[in-house]
Design a protein around this motif. Structure first.
Motif, PDB file in Angstrom:
ATOM      1  N   LEU A 140       0.856  -1.184   0.000  1.00 25.32           N
ATOM      2  CA  LEU A 140       0.000   0.000   0.000  1.00 25.32           C
ATOM      3  C   LEU A 140       0.891   1.232   0.000  1.00 25.32           C
ATOM      4  CD1 LEU A 140      -2.704  -1.050   2.638  1.00 25.32           C
ATOM      5  CD2 LEU A 140      -2.859  -1.183   0.146  1.00 25.32           C
ATOM      6  N   LYS A 175       1.027   5.714  -0.037  1.00 22.37           N
ATOM      7  CA  LYS A 175       0.388   7.023   0.126  1.00 22.37           C
ATOM      8  C   LYS A 175       0.919   7.947  -0.947  1.00 22.37           C
ATOM      9  CE  LYS A 175       1.598   9.940   3.397  1.00 22.37           C
ATOM     10  NZ  LYS A 175       1.726  10.600   4.710  1.00 22.37           N
ATOM     11  N   ARG A 228      -3.628  14.163  -0.247  1.00 18.62           N
ATOM     12  CA  ARG A 228      -3.088  12.818  -0.271  1.00 18.62           C
ATOM     13  C   ARG A 228      -4.205  11.814  -0.447  1.00 18.62           C
ATOM     14  NH1 ARG A 228      -6.416  12.045   2.910  1.00 18.62           N
ATOM     15  NH2 ARG A 228      -6.391  11.778   5.163  1.00 18.62           N
ATOM     16  N   THR A 229      -3.825  10.641  -0.905  1.00 25.78           N
ATOM     17  CA  THR A 229      -4.712   9.505  -1.045  1.00 25.78           C
ATOM     18  C   THR A 229      -3.874   8.244  -0.897  1.00 25.78           C
ATOM     19  OG1 THR A 229      -6.420   8.449  -2.403  1.00 25.78           O
ATOM     20  CG2 THR A 229      -4.498   9.307  -3.547  1.00 25.78           C
ATOM     21  N   HIS A 230      -4.531   7.095  -0.879  1.00 21.39           N
ATOM     22  CA  HIS A 230      -3.840   5.827  -0.709  1.00 21.39           C
ATOM     23  C   HIS A 230      -4.249   4.880  -1.826  1.00 21.39           C
ATOM     24  CE1 HIS A 230      -3.743   7.653   3.313  1.00 21.39           C
ATOM     25  NE2 HIS A 230      -2.643   6.944   3.516  1.00 21.39           N
ATOM     26  N   LEU A 252      -1.752   0.120   6.554  1.00 16.34           N
ATOM     27  CA  LEU A 252      -3.047   0.601   7.033  1.00 16.34           C
ATOM     28  C   LEU A 252      -3.795  -0.516   7.744  1.00 16.34           C
ATOM     29  CD1 LEU A 252      -4.221   2.589   3.864  1.00 16.34           C
ATOM     30  CD2 LEU A 252      -3.124   3.509   5.909  1.00 16.34           C
ATOM     31  N   THR A 278      -9.617   6.273   1.235  1.00  9.93           N
ATOM     32  CA  THR A 278      -9.197   7.427   2.027  1.00  9.93           C
ATOM     33  C   THR A 278     -10.358   8.397   2.142  1.00  9.93           C
ATOM     34  OG1 THR A 278      -6.975   7.165   1.110  1.00  9.93           O
ATOM     35  CG2 THR A 278      -7.442   9.216   2.270  1.00  9.93           C
ATOM     36  N   ALA A 331      -7.907   6.544   6.659  1.00 12.15           N
ATOM     37  CA  ALA A 331      -7.770   5.615   5.538  1.00 12.15           C
ATOM     38  C   ALA A 331      -7.773   4.196   6.075  1.00 12.15           C
ATOM     39  CB  ALA A 331      -6.488   5.882   4.757  1.00 12.15           C
ATOM     40  N   ASN A 349      -7.430  -0.236   4.900  1.00  9.74           N
ATOM     41  CA  ASN A 349      -7.078  -1.289   3.957  1.00  9.74           C
ATOM     42  C   ASN A 349      -8.304  -2.169   3.740  1.00  9.74           C
ATOM     43  OD1 ASN A 349      -6.038  -3.459   2.558  1.00  9.74           O
ATOM     44  ND2 ASN A 349      -4.660  -4.139   4.175  1.00  9.74           N
TER      45      ASN A 349
END
Length: 304
Positions: free
Chosen positions: A29, A31, A46-48, A86, A122, A149, A151
């Motif tokens: 994963l 970021k 930001r995002t994942h 995450l 996210t 965020a 998983n």
């Protein structure tokens, strides 16, 4: 389709070589952060995401269009990629951006298929899914247990819905049944609270009920007991009586000259091995034939 309607990116092969030499947590994963843009709260955008393939050109990463819009990126912009770990998510709350999302008959199946292309969600993401040649945008409002965020790889994720943009709540009818509706709502407090989510659940229940009615169900007939007629169900007795009436009527319509086979009525415990052979008239054996029949096998035996 996985590339543009999912949450995974393309990375260069050198990234895989570097990651393989580090102690990282799988699934991978990352970021993604835009250091040049800030959100309304003053934090970096930001995002994942996950990784789809390591086949991009060196020095480049390829992102879905919705991810570039979330990070306010343009082709050729710089983005920071950081490997992260995450928590597995337990709940996510989504808000459709159009009332067209209510036209989907089975939201559960559509989301299960669409979220397989995502590795992480996210808060603040505006993800895009595709169904039946139509794009639907969903805003991620809330995630649990992490507030930022989660998983979603190999996890049991519950999905709740907020009313979509442009959705009009149905007017509540006040009357004698209002108290009963309040008590029923308290009993179903664990159900989704928004009426939009209730509408979706009702559509899913209706679709499941229709599918169940069309599904084959074995052993639906009535049972028949092999005992006296007094213990038979009324439906069996009526069927037996109607059958007897029909048989009697048919026996009256049959003339004596008709060669109709007669049912074999044997006592209990008697076995039937066929009728005795009766030769037709004129085929009786003569006396000469009887003599020949008697002369057969008349020799004497010898012992060796």
């Amino acid at each position: 389709m996985d590339a543009n309607y999912g949450g995974k990116i393309f990375m260069p092969p050198s990234a895989l070589d570097e990651i393989s030499q580090l102690e990282v947590v799988y699934p991978l994963l990352f970021k993604l952060q835009n250091d040049e843009e800030e959100s309304s709260s003053g934090t970096k955008l930001r995002t994942h995401c996950g990784v789809l393939e390591f086949t991009a050109e060196e020095g480049r990463v390829y992102l879905p269009q919705w991810m570039m819009d979330t990070l306010r990126l343009s082709p050729g912009s710089a983005v920071e990629v950081i490997n992260v770990a995450l928590l597995h998510g337990s709940l996510v709350k989504l808000q459709p951006q159009s009332v067209d999302f209510l036209d989907i008959s089975d939201h559960r199946a559509v989301l299960e298929n669409a979220l397989r292309r995502f590795s992480a969600l996210t808060v603040g993401d505006m993800i895009t899914i595709e169904y039946n040649n139509h794009e639907y945008k969903l805003n991620v409002l809330e995630t649990q247990p992490s507030p930022s965020a989660i998983n979603i790889v190999e996890t049991d994720l519950s999905v709740d819905f907020a009313p979509p943009i442009g959705y009009v709540e149905p007017t509540a009818q006040s009357g004698p049944g209002s108290q009963a509706s309040n008590s029923s709502s308290m009993a179903n407090i664990n159900q989704p609270t928004s009426s939009m989510a209730k509408d979706i659940r009702q559509k899913e229940d209706a679709a499941k009920g229709e599918a169940a009615s069309l599904r084959f169900q074995a052993f639906r007939g009535a049972g028949v007991r092999l005992s006296s007629g007094a213990d038979k169900p009324s439906s069996v007795r009526s069927y037996a009586s109607s059958t007897a009436d029909n048989n009697e009527k048919q026996s009256q319509d049959i003339s004596p000259d008709d060669e109709t086979p007669v049912p074999l009525d044997l006592p209990i415990g008697t076995l039937f091995f066929g009728y005795k052979l009766i030769p037709p008239p004129g085929s009786e054996p003569t006396d000469a034939n009887d003599a020949n029949e008697e002369d057969k096998f008349q020799g004497e035996g010898r012992v060796l």
